[in-house]
Design a protein around this motif. Structure first.
Motif, PDB file in Angstrom:
ATOM      1  N   VAL A  71       3.050  -5.882  -4.357  1.00 14.74           N
ATOM      2  CA  VAL A  71       1.678  -6.385  -4.311  1.00 14.74           C
ATOM      3  C   VAL A  71       1.656  -7.904  -4.367  1.00 14.74           C
ATOM      4  O   VAL A  71       2.564  -8.534  -4.901  1.00 14.74           O
ATOM      5  CB  VAL A  71       0.792  -5.807  -5.445  1.00 14.74           C
ATOM      6  CG1 VAL A  71       0.654  -4.293  -5.316  1.00 14.74           C
ATOM      7  CG2 VAL A  71       1.324  -6.193  -6.813  1.00 14.74           C
ATOM      8  N   ALA A  72       0.604  -8.445  -3.802  1.00  9.70           N
ATOM      9  CA  ALA A  72       0.292  -9.869  -3.955  1.00  9.70           C
ATOM     10  C   ALA A  72      -0.964  -9.933  -4.798  1.00  9.70           C
ATOM     11  O   ALA A  72      -1.927  -9.200  -4.549  1.00  9.70           O
ATOM     12  CB  ALA A  72       0.051 -10.517  -2.600  1.00  9.70           C
ATOM     13  N   THR A  73      -0.945 -10.801  -5.809  1.00  6.96           N
ATOM     14  CA  THR A  73      -2.127 -10.970  -6.646  1.00  6.96           C
ATOM     15  C   THR A  73      -2.624 -12.407  -6.554  1.00  6.96           C
ATOM     16  O   THR A  73      -1.854 -13.336  -6.321  1.00  6.96           O
ATOM     17  CB  THR A  73      -1.841 -10.628  -8.123  1.00  6.96           C
ATOM     18  OG1 THR A  73      -0.881 -11.539  -8.641  1.00  6.96           O
ATOM     19  CG2 THR A  73      -1.346  -9.193  -8.271  1.00  6.96           C
ATOM     20  N   VAL A  74      -3.923 -12.549  -6.716  1.00  6.27           N
ATOM     21  CA  VAL A  74      -4.572 -13.850  -6.796  1.00  6.27           C
ATOM     22  C   VAL A  74      -5.415 -13.804  -8.068  1.00  6.27           C
ATOM     23  O   VAL A  74      -6.247 -12.897  -8.222  1.00  6.27           O
ATOM     24  CB  VAL A  74      -5.452 -14.131  -5.553  1.00  6.27           C
ATOM     25  CG1 VAL A  74      -6.202 -15.445  -5.715  1.00  6.27           C
ATOM     26  CG2 VAL A  74      -4.606 -14.141  -4.286  1.00  6.27           C
ATOM     27  N   ASN A  75      -5.162 -14.724  -8.961  1.00  7.45           N
ATOM     28  CA  ASN A  75      -5.841 -14.727 -10.264  1.00  7.45           C
ATOM     29  C   ASN A  75      -5.703 -13.385 -10.981  1.00  7.45           C
ATOM     30  O   ASN A  75      -6.638 -12.899 -11.607  1.00  7.45           O
ATOM     31  CB  ASN A  75      -7.314 -15.101 -10.118  1.00  7.45           C
ATOM     32  CG  ASN A  75      -7.500 -16.533  -9.691  1.00  7.45           C
ATOM     33  OD1 ASN A  75      -6.682 -17.390 -10.008  1.00  7.45           O
ATOM     34  ND2 ASN A  75      -8.560 -16.799  -8.959  1.00  7.45           N
ATOM     35  N   GLY A  76      -4.536 -12.761 -10.851  1.00 13.08           N
ATOM     36  CA  GLY A  76      -4.255 -11.512 -11.535  1.00 13.08           C
ATOM     37  C   GLY A  76      -4.826 -10.270 -10.891  1.00 13.08           C
ATOM     38  O   GLY A  76      -4.636  -9.166 -11.394  1.00 13.08           O
ATOM     39  N   VAL A  77      -5.533 -10.401  -9.774  1.00 12.63           N
ATOM     40  CA  VAL A  77      -6.151  -9.264  -9.092  1.00 12.63           C
ATOM     41  C   VAL A  77      -5.360  -8.955  -7.828  1.00 12.63           C
ATOM     42  O   VAL A  77      -5.013  -9.862  -7.064  1.00 12.63           O
ATOM     43  CB  VAL A  77      -7.625  -9.584  -8.738  1.00 12.63           C
ATOM     44  CG1 VAL A  77      -8.262  -8.455  -7.952  1.00 12.63           C
ATOM     45  CG2 VAL A  77      -8.413  -9.884 -10.000  1.00 12.63           C
ATOM     46  N   VAL A  78      -5.090  -7.666  -7.594  1.00 13.45           N
ATOM     47  CA  VAL A  78      -4.345  -7.270  -6.401  1.00 13.45           C
ATOM     48  C   VAL A  78      -5.148  -7.646  -5.164  1.00 13.45           C
ATOM     49  O   VAL A  78      -6.292  -7.224  -4.995  1.00 13.45           O
ATOM     50  CB  VAL A  78      -4.013  -5.768  -6.407  1.00 13.45           C
ATOM     51  CG1 VAL A  78      -3.328  -5.354  -5.104  1.00 13.45           C
ATOM     52  CG2 VAL A  78      -3.135  -5.414  -7.607  1.00 13.45           C
TER      53      VAL A  78
END
Length: 169
Positions: free
Chosen positions: A63-70
């Motif tokens: 997964v890639a997360t941005v600000n901890g969100v998937v």
């Protein structure tokens, strides 16, 4: 858009990610495939089926997360990049390219010098994306999409990429 700091984190998926992966997957799959795959496949690709498949595929998922969100995910099995999906909010950012690069690294780490993936013929956005990232269309072929009851043949194009021994992050 990306986070304020633009940070994308790539990591192995966990069981806790399965719900987010399923949501991104079903939304992206519908956007890319409805009207381009056999009705038989559409009928079995229910919301529940994506949840089951996301849970079953955790070990093959990054997964890639941005600000901890998937924000997106890839699934790699052997030399095949089976799935590449990004949430609607992160399409057009660097997330897809980052995930594809990681998928290529994983295929190479699996001992393969060439990666491949299947793209539905009626999905020009995906085809352009892969071509921009150095993938080559080897032509039309019939992909056997697995279902709970067997498989469905889907007209696709096979894309390949030579990896030249890339194994490190």
């Amino acid at each position: 858009m990306l986070s304020d700091d633009g940070a994308v984190t790539v990591r192995s998926a966990t069981w806790q990610d399965a719900g987010a992966v399923a949501k991104i997957w079903i939304d992206g799959w519908r956007d890319a495939h409805l009207g381009h795959v056999p009705d038989e496949l559409v009928a079995v690709r229910t919301e529940e089926s994506f949840g089951v498949r996301a849970s079953q595929g955790v070990d093959d998922t990054t997964v890639a997360t941005v600000n901890g969100v998937v924000a997106g995910f890839v699934m790699v099995v052997g030399d095949e990049v089976e799935q590449v999906y990004v949430s609607k909010e992160h399409r057009g950012t660097s997330v897809a390219t980052i995930l594809l690069t990681e998928a290529e690294r994983l295929v190479a780490a699996n001992g393969h010098r060439k990666a491949w993936l299947a793209v539905v013929a009626g999905n020009p956005r995906a085809r352009r994306f892969y071509e921009r990232n150095g993938w080559t269309d080897e032509g039309a072929f019939e992909y056997s999409a697995s279902t709970a009851g067997g498989s469905v043949i889907v007209p696709t194009h096979r894309y390949i990429k030579e990896l030249h021994g890339r194994t490190s992050r």
